[in-house]
Design an enzyme around this catalytic site. Structure first.
Site, PDB file in Angstrom:
ATOM      1  N   PHE A 176       1.018  -0.876  -0.130  1.00  6.29           N
ATOM      2  CA  PHE A 176       0.200  -0.087  -0.143  1.00  6.29           C
ATOM      3  C   PHE A 176       0.961   1.666   0.007  1.00  6.29           C
ATOM      4  CE2 PHE A 176      -2.300   3.490   1.733  1.00  6.29           C
ATOM      5  CZ  PHE A 176      -3.251   3.915   0.854  1.00  6.29           C
ATOM      6  N   ASP A 261       9.027   3.121   2.179  1.00  6.77           N
ATOM      7  CA  ASP A 261       7.927   2.909   1.843  1.00  6.77           C
ATOM      8  C   ASP A 261       7.897   3.619   3.198  1.00  6.77           C
ATOM      9  OD1 ASP A 261       4.962   4.860   3.011  1.00  6.77           O
ATOM     10  OD2 ASP A 261       4.300   3.457   0.866  1.00  6.77           O
ATOM     11  N   LYS A 290       2.628  10.825   6.986  1.00 10.18           N
ATOM     12  CA  LYS A 290       1.699  10.671   7.986  1.00 10.18           C
ATOM     13  C   LYS A 290       2.206  11.074   9.212  1.00 10.18           C
ATOM     14  CE  LYS A 290      -0.927   7.117   6.837  1.00 10.18           C
ATOM     15  NZ  LYS A 290      -0.879   6.088   5.681  1.00 10.18           N
TER      16      LYS A 290
HETATM   17  C1  LIG Z   1      -0.651   6.522   4.125  1.00 10.37           C
HETATM   18  C2  LIG Z   1       0.492   5.365   3.514  1.00 10.37           C
HETATM   19  C3  LIG Z   1       0.560   5.912   1.747  1.00 10.37           C
HETATM   20  C4  LIG Z   1      -0.399   6.760   1.358  1.00 10.37           C
HETATM   21  O1  LIG Z   1       0.153   8.365   2.478  1.00 10.37           O
HETATM   22  P1  LIG Z   1      -1.461   9.784   2.626  1.00 10.37           P
HETATM   23  O2  LIG Z   1      -1.120  10.448   3.345  1.00 10.37           O
HETATM   24  O3  LIG Z   1      -2.682   8.843   2.131  1.00 10.37           O
HETATM   25  O4  LIG Z   1      -1.473   9.716   0.893  1.00 10.37           O
HETATM   26  C5  LIG Z   1       1.655   6.208   1.876  1.00 10.37           C
HETATM   27  N1  LIG Z   1       2.079   4.738   1.254  1.00 10.37           N
HETATM   28  C6  LIG Z   1       1.720   3.896   3.360  1.00 10.37           C
HETATM   29  C7  LIG Z   1       2.524   3.323   3.743  1.00 10.37           C
HETATM   30  C8  LIG Z   1       1.392   4.574   4.292  1.00 10.37           C
HETATM   31  O5  LIG Z   1       0.670   4.093   4.819  1.00 10.37           O
END
Ligand SMILES: *Cc1c(COP(=O)(O)O)cnc(C)c1O
Length: 436
Positions: A176, A261, A290
């Site tokens: 994700f 990520d 985040k």
């Molecule tokens: C939440 C998340 C995203 C996307 O972040 P947004 O601020 O919602 O665009 C990307 N990668 C990971 C691992 C996430 O948990």
């Protein structure tokens, strides 16, 4: 006032048969796209790990905005930085400099450099930050992922010599990384992906946790490997020990960038500043978001090797709001909170408690427990109901948690949670599982 008066007469907030919770939910269901399916809790206020609903009920937040609230709701140091900045300067655009921008980038670079065992400076105070790290600020997580993908492709063409238009990036099954068309192009979740085509090409998917599969997928067109060091959305999937090190070794040997990520896994959540630190791995690019926004504003960034970040020149990438003064002031406060390691240690210590308590529920309603620091994915025995059923019951008992897939629930309390509160939340879960 609300919509077209000929078709929308009744304002649910004025309807005496609806309580404040039901009234707000009715409004949202009538006027907002149904792209989420929220639990029936309407938050009005919050502080630390506790949320108060419009009905005055108190809830312990065990989701923490999917890790966007690692430091809890309205952390005083973050609020103070935001307030001070609100009184001075909030936006200017990148057409000019401002007095929070360089400092934020330097301090974040310092935090990243401190996780590099090869770095000569362990200091995370701006001015002394290692010049071995550069930063590109954006707003949301998905934008930071897109930034990393763009940087990797450009680096591949300009530095590695991949023929233009042919770059490929290796990604993991179950990933994700956000919601843009390019990002959902390499998602294998049908809900996230279906009917958003035509899709962006140039991605190769391999099983998560299998370093050999990454090595096998790399060829002359490969510019990068993009992975979550722990897969959050998939249900807190912790890869086998050594996976990240092995992938790092492979990327280095084959001249391929490692993009981590860390949007959900990073910034203290797993008991270390970055989840890659758990294996002493330094990616070429950290992708952050985040919690970087302190629960106040969206702040994301790509941080890493100047060799990669220097491929973008003026006009080649940007964002109107990326690196704005308010975001930078908040981001500096967040970096400041992570500097002495106390939140990381707290996540590790509370994580040990959480792990022990959840493991004790295996066979008592839970069929799977995976943890990394103060972060858990738990699989509920499907015979007891769906993850959503369990989360609804937990919410009725005052615990906020969210199901992810099927019968899996993610627990990610703010790192400021008190141990007694954390244990109370597990007591509630134990009770819910025992009485179903
Ligand atoms: C939440 C998340 C995203 C996307 O972040 P947004 O601020 O919602 O665009 C990307 N990668 C990971 C691992 C996430 O948990």
């Amino acid at each position: 006032m609300l919509g077209d008066p000929t078709t929308r007469t009744a304002d649910p907030t004025l309807d005496p048969t609806l309580d404040p919770t039901a009234a707000q939910i009715t409004l949202a269901e009538r006027y907002a796209a149904h792209n989420y399916h929220p639990l029936p809790v309407v938050a009005a206020e919050a502080e630390g790990a506790w949320v108060t609903g419009v009905d005055g009920r108190r809830y312990l937040d065990c989701l923490a905005g999917y890790s966007a609230l690692n430091f809890g709701h309205r952390h005083p140091a973050i609020l103070a930085a935001a307030r001070e900045q609100l009184d001075r300067l909030t936006l200017i655009s990148r057409a000019f400099h401002h007095d929070q921008f360089g400092a934020f980038c330097a301090e974040l670079a310092g935090l990243v450099a401190a996780s590099n065992p090869m770095s000569s400076t362990g200091s995370v105070t701006g001015a002394e930050a290692s010049p071995g790290v550069m930063v590109l600020p954006m707003n949301t997580g998905a934008e930071a992922v897109e930034t990393a993908l763009k940087l990797a492709r450009k680096w591949g063409y300009e530095r590695k010599g991949v023929p233009d238009g042919q770059a490929t990036i290796v990604v993991a099954a179950g990933n994700f990384h956000g919601r843009t068309i390019t990002i959902v192009s390499f998602s294998d979740d049908p809900d996230a992906r279906d009917h958003y085509g035509p899709y962006t090409s140039g991605f190769v998917t391999v099983p998560y946790g299998d370093a050999g599969a990454v090595a096998d997928a790399i060829d002359d067109t490969t510019v990068a490997v993009l992975i979550e060091p722990v897969q959050g959305e998939a249900g807190v999937i912790v890869p086998p020990e050594g996976y990240l090190r092995e992938v790092r070794r492979t990327c280095t040997e084959r001249g391929v960038l490692l993009l981590a990520d860390e949007i959900q896994a990073g910034l203290g959540r797993t008991g270390t500043t970055f989840a890659c630190d758990r294996e002493g791995v330094v990616p070429d690019l950290y992708i952050l978001g985040k919690a970087l926004g302190g629960g106040v504003v969206p702040v994301s960034a790509v941080a890493g090797s100047p060799d990669v970040l220097s491929v973008v020149r003026p006009g080649q990438h940007g964002s109107t709001f990326g690196g704005n003064p308010l975001a930078c002031a908040v981001g500096r406060a967040v970096v400041g909170l992570l500097t002495d390691g106390s939140y990381q240690r707290r996540a590790a210590a509370l994580g040990t408690v959480l792990t022990e308590r959840l493991n004790a529920l295996l066979g008592k309603g839970l069929v799977g427990v995976r943890t990394a620091g103060l972060w858990a994915g738990i699989d509920v025995d499907p015979a007891l109901g769906t993850g959503r059923d369990i989360c609804s019951t937990l919410a009725e008992r005052g615990v906020l948690a969210k199901d992810t897939h099927g019968s899996t629930i993610r627990l990610a309390p703010p790192l400021v949670i008190e141990q007694a509160d954390l244990e109370w939340a597990v007591d509630q879960l134990a009770d819910v599982l025992a009485t179903r």
